[in-house]
Design a protein around this motif. Structure first.
Motif, PDB file in Angstrom:
ATOM      1  N   GLU A  43      -3.686  -4.058  -5.565  1.00 39.77           N
ATOM      2  CA  GLU A  43      -3.085  -4.759  -4.646  1.00 39.77           C
ATOM      3  C   GLU A  43      -3.575  -5.947  -4.327  1.00 39.77           C
ATOM      4  O   GLU A  43      -4.750  -6.265  -3.853  1.00 39.77           O
ATOM      5  N   ARG A  91      -6.230  -9.947   7.002  1.00 39.00           N
ATOM      6  CA  ARG A  91      -6.805  -8.677   7.730  1.00 39.00           C
ATOM      7  C   ARG A  91      -8.299  -8.768   7.895  1.00 39.00           C
ATOM      8  O   ARG A  91      -9.182  -9.391   7.824  1.00 39.00           O
ATOM      9  N   ASP A 137      -6.170   1.081   4.621  1.00 38.83           N
ATOM     10  CA  ASP A 137      -5.558   1.529   3.393  1.00 38.83           C
ATOM     11  C   ASP A 137      -5.747   3.008   3.005  1.00 38.83           C
ATOM     12  O   ASP A 137      -4.817   3.584   2.462  1.00 38.83           O
ATOM     13  N   SER A 154       0.950  -1.179   0.085  1.00 37.26           N
ATOM     14  CA  SER A 154      -0.055   0.003   0.104  1.00 37.26           C
ATOM     15  C   SER A 154       0.807   1.309  -0.084  1.00 37.26           C
ATOM     16  O   SER A 154       0.568   2.314  -0.774  1.00 37.26           O
TER      17      SER A 154
HETATM   18 MG   LIG Z   1      -1.826  -3.129   1.775  1.00 34.26          MG
END
Ligand SMILES: [Mg+2]
Ligand SMILES: Nc1nc2c(ncn2[C@@H]2O[C@H](COP(=O)(O)OP(=O)(O)OP(=O)(O)O)[C@@H](O)[C@H]2O)c(=O)[nH]1
Length: 349
Positions: free
Chosen positions: A174, A117, A125, A89
């Motif tokens: 991502e 997560r 994020d 990120s």
């Molecule tokens: Mg990330």
């Protein structure tokens, strides 16, 4: 100045569309017009619809996607993968701002179907990408979770398509490199970057081996904070280079880029973006990009075909009865499982 005029024109177009929308029931065409004119709310709503697992939403979603496909096709897609916490990120925040400075409009999508997560990832994020999240030329969309219809890859490809139709010409995706999703995401990106960190223990850091083979660039991140860290990053890089030299060359023959650097250093990120953009431009020029997309189309079409074929077999009215009978007889049957399946398919004809 040109930017001001452009913004003003966009503003006027948006008001016109909004007026039209209040005068008549909102149809898919108007919705698409809003998206194409840069309306964030309309884009976010369309993405939610595409990600929805409700069968009922699918018809509208597909109508919208069909229109989006007509406007799309000009964007380039980056895949960024790596172990949790590698700095994906952070790198995207820097690279995204860099691409905007080059005149691009950047959409960021995160794919994370795994459980590594929690619900806090959205907030995480957005804070990690604080400049990008607030920038008018960027759109940051955290990962959908729990989407089941069609799978993560299909949903991501569809969301990317919507972003393209909204004028974003660089899509950064991502994904965490330890599960299935990055294998799928690789099938929809034009350039694939693998981020690693120094001192990951077992060399490959739990990264699926295949990813090393697919990477267009391998960057050992967090090469900062003193000579020791720099040396550790360099030696990690040699290990990966060594591992990769034992593998077959990539399908289109272009060897991967290797480097170390820091996602916190804008100049270093700029240099890598330079190399990746040059690579993309070259691939566009020599036909490699088209060949890559064609392979990707074939792979995802095959996966869709398999899923659709299975669905239609299962939906056959005779399927449950025949399947149960087959299961009951299976262990005592003398014929091979594949023959049993062929017989089943014949009966369903
Ligand atoms: Mg990330
Ligand atoms: N020193 C240093 N820290 C970094 C660098 N890149 C990222 N970090 C830090 O590492 C932590 C994780 O960074 P993220 O960018 O969230 O990593 P990620 O790979 O996106 O993590 P997940 O999405 O959770 O898998 C944060 O505290 C960052 O500030 C770097 O190049 N150098």
């Amino acid at each position: 100045m040109a930017k001001d005029l452009e913004n003003e024109a966009r503003h006027r177009a948006l008001s016109r569309i909004r007026e039209a929308r209040t005068q008549q029931p909102q149809g898919v065409q108007e919705w698409m017009d809003l998206i194409a004119a840069g309306d964030r709310t309309a884009l976010a709503r369309a993405i939610s619809l595409v990600e929805s697992t409700k069968e009922g939403d699918r018809t509208t979603a597909e109508a919208l996607l069909k229109m989006a496909a007509e406007k799309a096709g000009h964007a380039l897609r980056y895949g960024i993968t790596g172990v949790p916490g590698a700095g994906k990120s952070t790198w995207i925040e820097a690279a995204g701002m860099d691409l905007i400075a080059r005149g691009h409009k950047v959409a960021v999508l995160a794919v994370d179907p795994s459980s590594h997560r929690t619900g806090g990832s959205l907030l995480g994020d957005k804070t990690r990408m604080s400049d990008l999240s607030l920038h008018p030329d960027a759109f940051v969309r955290p990962s959908p979770s729990g989407r089941t219809l069609g799978g993560v890859a299909e949903a991501t490809a569809e969301v990317a398509l919507l972003c393209e139709s909204a004028g974003f010409d660089r899509i950064l995706i991502e994904t965490v490199g330890v599960g299935q999703s990055e294998t799928e995401v690789r099938h929809m990106t034009d350039v694939f970057l693998l981020l690693l960190i120094p001192g990951g223990g077992d060399g490959i850091q739990g990264i699926k081996r295949g990813i090393l083979e697919w990477a267009d660039a391998v960057w050992v991140n967090k090469a900062d904070g003193g000579p020791e860290r720099l040396a550790a990053a360099q030696s990690a890089l040699s290990v990966y280079q060594g591992a990769l030299s034992l593998l077959a060359a990539p399908e289109d023959g272009a060897p991967p880029l290797f480097g170390t650097g820091s996602a916190l250093d804008a100049a270093q990120v700029h240099a890598l973006v330079d190399e990746l953009e040059a690579r993309l431009a070259e691939a566009q020029g020599n036909g490699n990009l088209e060949a890559r997309r064609s392979r990707q189309w074939r792979d995802s079409a095959e996966a869709l075909l398999a899923a659709e074929a299975l669905r239609s077999v299962r939906n056959h009215p005779q399927f449950s009865t025949l399947w149960q009978r087959l299961q009951a007889d299976a262990l005592h049957s003398q014929i091979l499982p594949i023959e049993q399946i062929r017989l089943l398919l014949k009966r369903l004809d």
